[in-house]
Write an enzyme that holds these catalytic residues in place. Structure first.
Site, PDB file in Angstrom:
ATOM      1  N   ASP A 158       0.827  -1.205   0.000  1.00 21.73           N
ATOM      2  CA  ASP A 158       0.000   0.000   0.000  1.00 21.73           C
ATOM      3  C   ASP A 158       0.868   1.264   0.000  1.00 21.73           C
ATOM      4  OD1 ASP A 158      -2.386   1.711   0.522  1.00 21.73           O
ATOM      5  OD2 ASP A 158      -3.325  -0.197   0.953  1.00 21.73           O
ATOM      6  N   HIS A 211      -4.177   6.063   2.759  1.00 24.01           N
ATOM      7  CA  HIS A 211      -4.794   4.815   2.292  1.00 24.01           C
ATOM      8  C   HIS A 211      -4.214   3.576   2.995  1.00 24.01           C
ATOM      9  CE1 HIS A 211      -5.593   1.665  -0.809  1.00 24.01           C
ATOM     10  NE2 HIS A 211      -6.640   2.404  -1.133  1.00 24.01           N
ATOM     11  N   SER A 528     -10.991  -1.100  -2.116  1.00 22.62           N
ATOM     12  CA  SER A 528      -9.807  -0.997  -1.252  1.00 22.62           C
ATOM     13  C   SER A 528     -10.162  -1.227   0.201  1.00 22.62           C
ATOM     14  CB  SER A 528      -9.202   0.418  -1.318  1.00 22.62           C
ATOM     15  OG  SER A 528      -8.299   0.543  -2.364  1.00 22.62           O
TER      16      SER A 528
END
Ligand SMILES: *[C@@H]1O[C@H](CO)[C@@H](O)[C@H](O)[C@H]1NC(C)=O
Ligand SMILES: *[C@@H]1O[C@H](CO)[C@@H](O)[C@H](O)[C@H]1NC(C)=O
Ligand SMILES: *[C@@H]1O[C@H](CO)[C@@H](O)[C@H](O)[C@H]1NC(C)=O
Ligand SMILES: *[C@@H]1O[C@H](CO)[C@@H](O)[C@H](O)[C@H]1NC(C)=O
Ligand SMILES: *[C@@H]1O[C@H](CO)[C@@H](O)[C@H](O)[C@H]1NC(C)=O
Ligand SMILES: *[C@@H]1O[C@H](CO)[C@@H](O)[C@H](O)[C@H]1NC(C)=O
Ligand SMILES: *[C@@H]1O[C@H](CO)[C@@H](O)[C@H](O)[C@H]1NC(C)=O
Ligand SMILES: *[C@@H]1O[C@H](CO)[C@@H](O)[C@H](O)[C@H]1NC(C)=O
Length: 743
Positions: A158, A211, A528
């Site tokens: 990520d 994220h 996600s």
């Protein structure tokens, strides 16, 4: 040979690039894959070196493919600086800066297999554990039985991680198992929770995007009491496997993730010894598994016992928009949870519309309200393009469609904006924080109600009432509009996505110093977000059954998924129609049941390799992509229909189409299962034999399933039913999906 390879390489360039699979309407930065310079990064797959004497040998072997720098423009550039990195685990190969002509030359060298231009992928939980039936402190349930995922290592590919976040505190987390070979490579803040942090882009493993912090905490964040986002969604935040370990492999910077970095991260994660890889990234549909470096890299990971969980992508609701569709991946779709950040819009005539807002006026009691304001809507300006004319918008609440410049309208004095979603979004509202309590998001249907009211009523007025967070919202789960749909174009006989999990408006950890931060948590949406929920479930199952293969773990999760919601109604899609299996896969993930599936459909690494040989051209190339596994010629012939997948997808045909499956008993030694088939009258599903008797744990039984079209209406592209093996204690359910036209 070279020509064939070159054709493949062109196909690879055509397929869209992978991305972080979350929806970030604010920051969309598509990096053009074709750089202006004639040099670009290629990922080159080569045969493994003859003798295997460590990484130096790999490096020398890889360098031997690179051109000597003779041309003037590259004077001083040795092949060493051209070699950006060697891959030894995911496959034998390397990344290098090359011109097209140089790639041609490299392709002529013996041992060359294939070259891919590097591509850039875009970056495709307070309540969700409870929504999934996970409860702390009751002393029962899978959290308790699986010890909250203790001892399992989840690798996350990520944008990095904010190590200092309280979600990554290690209270209650034991030290990593002795087999762990990874490290934090100097990252401060590592502990028993965060046991690995490596970077393949940027200068450290920190998270400037948010994220990676969000996905990591969703999978395995520790308990954090008093979490909330600006006062909404308040509760105790926890990941799905709160005692599991996290290892971050930072492969994305900003919103972009290059395949060369993703492969380097996978390579390292395999070496380090992760148990699960959580990959919240998706490209577009790939042109072929052998053309998708992520599918190839994940294949090696799965062969080594690592379960790879991937995002289905955010290209829905279009059919066949699915990404990460290789059968060895666990592919996750996104749905809603039974929570709403409710902001009620009261019309002057007494009607009420349930909108949602992330910034709310919050007070103890009574429910705060915005007061009444005139409602403004103009057919000529559906996106509220009032050129910031203060005398038009000041003191009014506006009804606007997509594209409205919300901040300028508020700055121009508007009392509020009721922002209507697009028709395509159906009942899905992807929330965004506009940092103004006057901004309320409503569905397209409610937007129409508001527009009609404003157009038809003189002196129309509205007020807004803030309810903070409502739980128990119905219907839930609902498939989110953006969640990519099957069937796969490459492998229509493998039902994809595999599973549905929460991915809409998910609250999880966030680095407090990013641009979009307002605190320690953030609410974002995408496949996600659904992916790490399933990675956490994999960790729980793995903790209970450390010897199960990735295919067995997947089978456990799929055959125990919920086909209906908590009140027994069908799971709906974004239009509130019944969602089909190409949207939900096997159904909504149910962690407690996944721990104890009774039977599993297992698949060995060799069987996946044999399938890969079948699905790709039957030349020897496919096997050499797959590291150490046998060449195709030495593997059995396994077609899609014969792959022992836990769900069943077949062509819709008037002649019976038969597939065989093998189930392995992982429940009580003495168990008898009887088949239960559910299918519409127009679809015949015949299972033989109808009863399976087991006397041992680990015993295998084979059965066949014949599916026949008995008059499915022509306009229906998908007909679906299910088969369940039912014993006293277990129901092992597989959707049976017949698809037309067959790609
Ligand atoms: C060496 O190659 C790199 C990448 O292709 C390029 O940016 C650099 O200018 C080259 N250096 C020289 C001295 O040519
Ligand atoms: C490890 O740290 C070194 C020194 O800071 C850095 O150069 C290297 O890129 C890092 N490697 C990984 C895989 O994180
Ligand atoms: C603003 O709107 C008013 C009322 O419609 C109009 O009279 C005025 O010309 C507009 N001003 C500008 C700058 O467009
Ligand atoms: C949001 O609004 C508050 C007060 O209205 C302000 O203090 C804050 O800076 C704003 N935040 C952002 C990110 O604009
Ligand atoms: C929201 O709050 C209002 C005002 O208290 C109340 O009438 C309404 O029922 C609440 N809505 C829901 C869905 O609970
Ligand atoms: C279950 O789904 C049905 C429709 O399929 C819906 O009417 C019902 O409200 C849903 N129940 C819950 C708890 O969401
Ligand atoms: C593999 O099976 C397929 C389908 O049954 C068949 O068409 C093909 O000839 C078989 N290949 C080999 C090498 O046996
Ligand atoms: C299924 O198994 C039966 C019996 O072993 C065999 O005859 C048949 O060819 C198999 N079918 C497929 C599609 O593999």
């Amino acid at each position: 040979m070279a020509l064939v390879l070159f054709t493949n390489f062109l196909l690879a360039t055509l397929s869209p690039t992978p991305a972080l699979s979350y929806l970030n309407p604010g920051a969309r930065k598509w990096r053009d894959a074709t750089e202006s310079s004639s040099h670009r990064t290629y990922i080159v797959l080569v045969e493994p070196p003859r003798s295997n004497v460590g990484e130096d040998f790999h490096r020398q072997w890889h360098e031997s493919f690179l051109p000597r720098s003779r041309s003037r423009s590259h004077a001083g550039n040795s092949s060493e600086t051209r070699l950006l990195g060697s891959y030894t685990e995911v496959f034998s190969g390397f990344a290098a800066r090359l011109t097209e002509a140089e790639v041609d030359a490299v392709a002529k060298k013996p041992g060359f297999v294939r070259a891919f231009p590097d591509r850039t992928l875009q970056l495709a939980t307070t309540h969700t554990p409870e929504f999934l039936g996970l409860n702390k402190g009751t002393g029962t349930g899978i959290w308790n039985n699986a010890d909250y995922g203790k001892g399992v290592i989840i690798g996350v590919l990520d944008t990095g991680i904010h190590a200092a976040h309280p979600s990554f505190d290690d209270h209650g987390v034991p030290p990593p198992p002795a087999r762990w070979k990874g490290s934090c490579n100097g990252t401060s803040g590592c502990n028993n929770k965060l046991i690995g942090a490596k970077w393949f882009v940027g200068g450290d493993a920190g998270d400037e995007v948010g994220h990676g912090t969000h996905t990591s905490s969703t999978a395995a964040g520790n308990f954090v009491a008093g979490a909330s986002y600006k006062g909404v969604g308040t509760g105790t935040a926890a990941g799905i496997a709160p005692a599991a370990h996290i290892a971050m492999y930072k492969v994305c910077s900003d919103e972009s993730c290059d395949t060369s970095a993703i492969l380097a991260g996978m390579d390292e994660a395999i070496k380090d010894g992760v148990d699960v890889l959580s990959v919240s990234l998706a490209g577009g549909m790939s042109a072929g598994f052998d053309l998708d470096p992520i599918a190839i890299g994940a294949f090696t990971a799965v062969s080594k016992g690592i379960t790879v969980v991937c995002a289905a992508g955010n290209k829905g609701p279009r059919m066949s928009s699915i990404a990460n569709d290789a059968p060895w991946l666990l592919t996750v779709a996104a749905g809603s949870v039974d929570r709403s950040f409710d902001a009620g819009v009261y019309l002057g005539d007494g009607r009420r519309i349930d909108g949602e807002a992330l910034t709310q006026l919050l007070a103890a009691k009574p429910k705060p309200s915005s007061g009444r304001y005139p409602l403004l809507f103009s057919k000529a300006r559906p996106s509220c393009d009032y050129e910031n004319n203060r005398s038009v918008v000041a003191g009014k609440i506006l009804v606007c469609g997509a594209g409205a410049k919300i901040h300028s309208l508020i700055d121009a004095g508007a009392a509020g904006v009721l922002l209507s979603s697009a028709e395509l979004n159906g009942y899905t509202t992807v929330l965004r924080d506009y940092n103004s309590s006057g901004v309320v998001q409503v569905t397209a249907a409610d937007g129409k109600v508001l527009r009609d009211y404003a157009s038809e009523t003189k002196n129309s007025v509205v007020s807004i009432t803030y309810n903070s967070t409502l739980l128990g919202v119905r219907p839930a789960p609902v498939v989110a509009w953006f969640s990519s749909r099957g069937p796969s174009n490459i492998a229509p006989g493998i039902l994809k996505p595999d599973i549905l999990a929460p991915g809409l408006n998910i609250l999880a950890a966030w680095p407090p110093k990013t641009k979009s931060a307002t605190g320690l948590f953030n609410i974002i949406s995408g496949t996600s977000m659904s992916t790490p929920h399933v990675s956490g479930v994999v960790a729980l199952v793995k903790s209970l059954h450390p010897d199960w293969s990735p295919a067995a773990i997947k089978s456990a999760i799929l055959t125990t998924a919920d086909a209906v919601n908590s009140t027994g109604g069908p799971i709906l899609d974004e239009k509130h129609g019944k969602a089909d299996a190409c949207a939900t896969g096997a159904g909504h993930v149910n962690p407690a049941r996944a721990a104890d599936p009774g039977l599993v459909y297992d698949i060995t690494a060799d069987e996946f390799a044999a399938y890969m040989c079948w699905v790709q051209s039957p030349d020897a190339m496919a096997a050499s992509l797959m590291g150490s596994s046998l060449p195709c010629a030495d593997l059995p012939n396994i077609t899609e229909a014969q792959l022992n997948y836990p769900t069943i997808a077949v062509p819709l045909r008037p002649k019976p189409f038969t597939v065989n499956r093998t189930v392995t008993n992982v429940g009580p030694a003495e168990s008898t299962y009887t088949v239960k088939v559910e299918a519409p009258a127009t679809l015949s599903v015949h299972v033989s034999p109808q009863t399976l008797c087991f006397t041992k744990v680990g015993e295998k039984k084979v059965f066949s399933v014949s599916v026949t079209d008995h008059g499915v209406p022509e306009e229906e592209l998908i007909a679906e039913g299910s088969l369940s093996w039912v014993s006293e204690k277990h129901v092992v359910r597989s959707p049976v999906v017949a698809v037309s036209p067959w790609a």
